[in-house]
Motif scaffolding. Structure first.
Motif, short mmCIF file in Angstrom:
data_model
loop_
_atom_site.label_atom_id
_atom_site.label_comp_id
_atom_site.label_asym_id
_atom_site.label_seq_id
_atom_site.Cartn_x
_atom_site.Cartn_y
_atom_site.Cartn_z
N ALA A 47 0.87 -1.26 -0.05
CA ALA A 47 -0.08 0.01 -0.04
C ALA A 47 0.62 1.35 -0.13
CB ALA A 47 -0.88 0.02 1.24
N LEU A 48 2.01 1.22 0.79
CA LEU A 48 3.00 2.27 0.84
C LEU A 48 3.26 2.58 -0.53
CD1 LEU A 48 4.46 1.95 4.37
CD2 LEU A 48 2.65 3.57 3.69
N VAL A 49 3.87 1.63 -1.16
CA VAL A 49 4.78 1.74 -2.40
C VAL A 49 3.69 2.16 -3.62
CG1 VAL A 49 5.64 0.40 -4.34
CG2 VAL A 49 6.31 -0.28 -1.91
N LEU A 50 2.48 1.69 -3.73
CA LEU A 50 1.43 2.18 -4.59
C LEU A 50 1.05 3.56 -4.33
CD1 LEU A 50 -0.92 -0.87 -4.65
CD2 LEU A 50 0.68 -0.23 -6.40
N GLY A 51 0.89 3.85 -2.85
CA GLY A 51 0.58 5.23 -2.58
C GLY A 51 1.85 6.16 -2.99
N GLY A 52 3.10 5.84 -2.71
CA GLY A 52 4.21 6.53 -3.11
C GLY A 52 4.03 6.68 -4.79
N ALA A 53 3.98 5.59 -5.59
CA ALA A 53 4.12 5.91 -6.88
C ALA A 53 2.87 6.65 -7.41
CB ALA A 53 3.77 4.43 -7.31
N GLY A 54 1.64 6.65 -6.75
CA GLY A 54 0.83 7.44 -7.31
C GLY A 54 1.09 8.81 -7.19
N VAL A 55 1.52 9.27 -5.65
CA VAL A 55 1.94 10.47 -5.57
C VAL A 55 2.89 11.14 -6.60
CG1 VAL A 55 3.00 12.17 -3.77
CG2 VAL A 55 1.26 10.47 -2.97
N THR A 56 3.99 10.19 -6.92
CA THR A 56 4.90 10.53 -7.84
C THR A 56 4.34 10.74 -9.13
OG1 THR A 56 6.64 8.99 -6.50
CG2 THR A 56 7.11 9.75 -8.98
N VAL A 57 3.60 9.81 -9.34
CA VAL A 57 2.94 10.11 -10.97
C VAL A 57 2.14 11.49 -10.80
CG1 VAL A 57 1.09 9.09 -12.39
CG2 VAL A 57 2.84 7.81 -11.50
N TRP A 58 1.48 11.76 -9.81
CA TRP A 58 0.70 12.97 -9.78
C TRP A 58 1.56 14.20 -9.75
CZ3 TRP A 58 0.73 16.75 -6.07
CH2 TRP A 58 0.04 17.85 -5.77
N TRP A 59 2.73 13.96 -8.97
CA TRP A 59 3.57 15.14 -9.11
C TRP A 59 4.40 15.43 -10.49
CZ3 TRP A 59 8.75 15.74 -9.80
CH2 TRP A 59 9.53 16.80 -9.46
N LEU A 60 4.41 14.42 -11.10
CA LEU A 60 5.10 14.49 -12.39
C LEU A 60 4.10 15.10 -13.40
CD1 LEU A 60 7.00 11.16 -12.75
CD2 LEU A 60 8.16 13.52 -12.54
N TRP A 61 2.75 14.45 -13.55
CA TRP A 61 1.86 15.22 -14.10
C TRP A 61 1.60 16.80 -14.05
CZ3 TRP A 61 -3.00 17.22 -12.38
CH2 TRP A 61 -3.94 17.58 -13.53
N ARG A 62 1.32 17.26 -12.75
CA ARG A 62 1.07 18.37 -12.12
C ARG A 62 2.43 19.09 -12.71
NH1 ARG A 62 2.37 21.69 -7.76
NH2 ARG A 62 0.86 23.13 -7.39
N THR A 63 3.51 18.68 -12.58
CA THR A 63 4.84 19.62 -12.91
C THR A 63 4.86 19.58 -14.48
OG1 THR A 63 6.34 18.57 -11.20
CG2 THR A 63 7.18 19.68 -12.99
N ARG A 65 2.31 19.87 -16.17
CA ARG A 65 0.97 20.92 -16.83
C ARG A 65 1.56 22.13 -16.35
NH1 ARG A 65 -4.48 19.40 -16.47
NH2 ARG A 65 -4.64 21.65 -16.35
N LEU A 66 2.41 22.43 -15.01
CA LEU A 66 2.99 23.95 -14.92
C LEU A 66 3.90 24.04 -16.14
CD1 LEU A 66 3.43 23.40 -10.98
CD2 LEU A 66 1.59 24.73 -12.20
N VAL A 67 4.65 23.48 -16.32
CA VAL A 67 5.69 23.78 -17.15
C VAL A 67 5.17 24.12 -18.73
CG1 VAL A 67 7.79 22.87 -18.68
CG2 VAL A 67 7.72 22.44 -16.35
N ARG A 68 4.03 23.17 -19.11
CA ARG A 68 3.44 23.44 -20.28
C ARG A 68 2.80 24.78 -20.37
NH1 ARG A 68 2.78 19.41 -24.07
NH2 ARG A 68 3.85 17.17 -23.54
N GLY A 69 2.20 25.15 -19.20
CA GLY A 69 1.37 26.53 -19.04
C GLY A 69 2.29 27.62 -19.07
N ARG A 70 3.36 27.53 -18.29
CA ARG A 70 4.45 28.60 -18.39
C ARG A 70 4.88 28.71 -19.78
NH1 ARG A 70 6.12 26.82 -13.08
NH2 ARG A 70 7.84 25.38 -14.05
#
Length: 234
Positions: A47-63, A65-70
């Motif tokens: 569960a911790l590994v999956l949660g960490g992977a999910g957070v990492t994927v979300w962070w990369l997606w958000r980053t 989006r931010l880079v493309r937006g800038r």
């Protein structure tokens, strides 16, 4: 007043009871984990590994989006800055710089495969490319003084370039105006005649295709031109 105090006291007691229940439940869960850790640790770890992977994927997606937006905002700001050139600044350009400006405006409007081909052997074309809808275009650019006039023969040369390059659309862009006969010639032969007034609109954000809706209009009458020349000394 006594009833109100009674209700407040009852609410505090309910909150205290809920807190005790939560603490008791948490303690029970910890005890259960401690007792059965050898059996549940793979699930907890997973569960911790999956949660960490999910957070990492979300962070990369958000980053991303931010880079493309800038990047998108930067490109928009650069396009706006380009559109803030005054016509006086355009008048001070060389012929080559004016051709590059026109090519840049075409690219800004979504035209594809745009390239400047002006020169001594340009066969009547200064810029070639494709409109956003895929049609090929040939563009002739003339940076003349505002008091000059485009004659019909120059539009005939552009028609020859259109045939030579097998283009679908011919565009004539100038820093001055068209004579009445040349303006009629442009409309009759489907040439988009971008005179000084329309160039100002295009330079400040109007699209090239939008100018086709007002082709053959907008130059003003002779009195308007005389007042303009007196005001600007050109």
């Amino acid at each position: 007043m006594v009833a109100r105090r009674g209700r407040s006291s009852a609410a505090r007691k309910r909150r205290a009871a809920r807190l005790k229940s939560a603490v008791a439940g948490g303690c029970a869960l910890l005890v259960l984990l401690a007792v059965s850790w050898s059996a549940v640790w793979p699930y907890v770890t997973g569960a911790l590994v999956l949660g960490g992977a999910g957070v990492t994927v979300w962070w990369l997606w958000r980053t991303d989006r931010l880079v493309r937006g800038r990047d998108r905002r930067w490109r928009q700001e650069e396009a706006v800055k380009a559109g803030h050139r005054t016509l006086a600044e355009v008048d001070a350009m060389t012929g080559t710089e004016f051709e590059e400006l026109v090519a840049g405006l075409c690219r800004r409007d979504g035209c594809m495969e745009v390239r400047r081909v002006g020169g001594s052997h340009d066969n009547g074309a200064d810029v070639l490319g494709r409109l956003p809808d895929g049609r090929t275009m040939v563009v002739q650019c003339k940076r003349y003084t505002p008091s000059s006039t485009i004659a019909s023969r120059e539009l005939r040369d552009l028609l020859g370039a259109k045939v030579h390059f097998q283009a679908d659309v011919a565009v004539f862009v100038t820093t001055t105006r068209f004579s009445r006969p040349s303006e009629r010639f442009a409309v009759e032969h489907g040439i988009l005649a971008v005179h000084r007034d329309h160039l100002g609109l295009w330079n400040n954000g109007a699209s090239l295709l939008a100018l086709s809706d007002v082709n053959g209009h907008g130059q003003g009458d002779s009195r308007h031109r005389d007042r303009w020349k007196q005001a600007y000394g050109k």
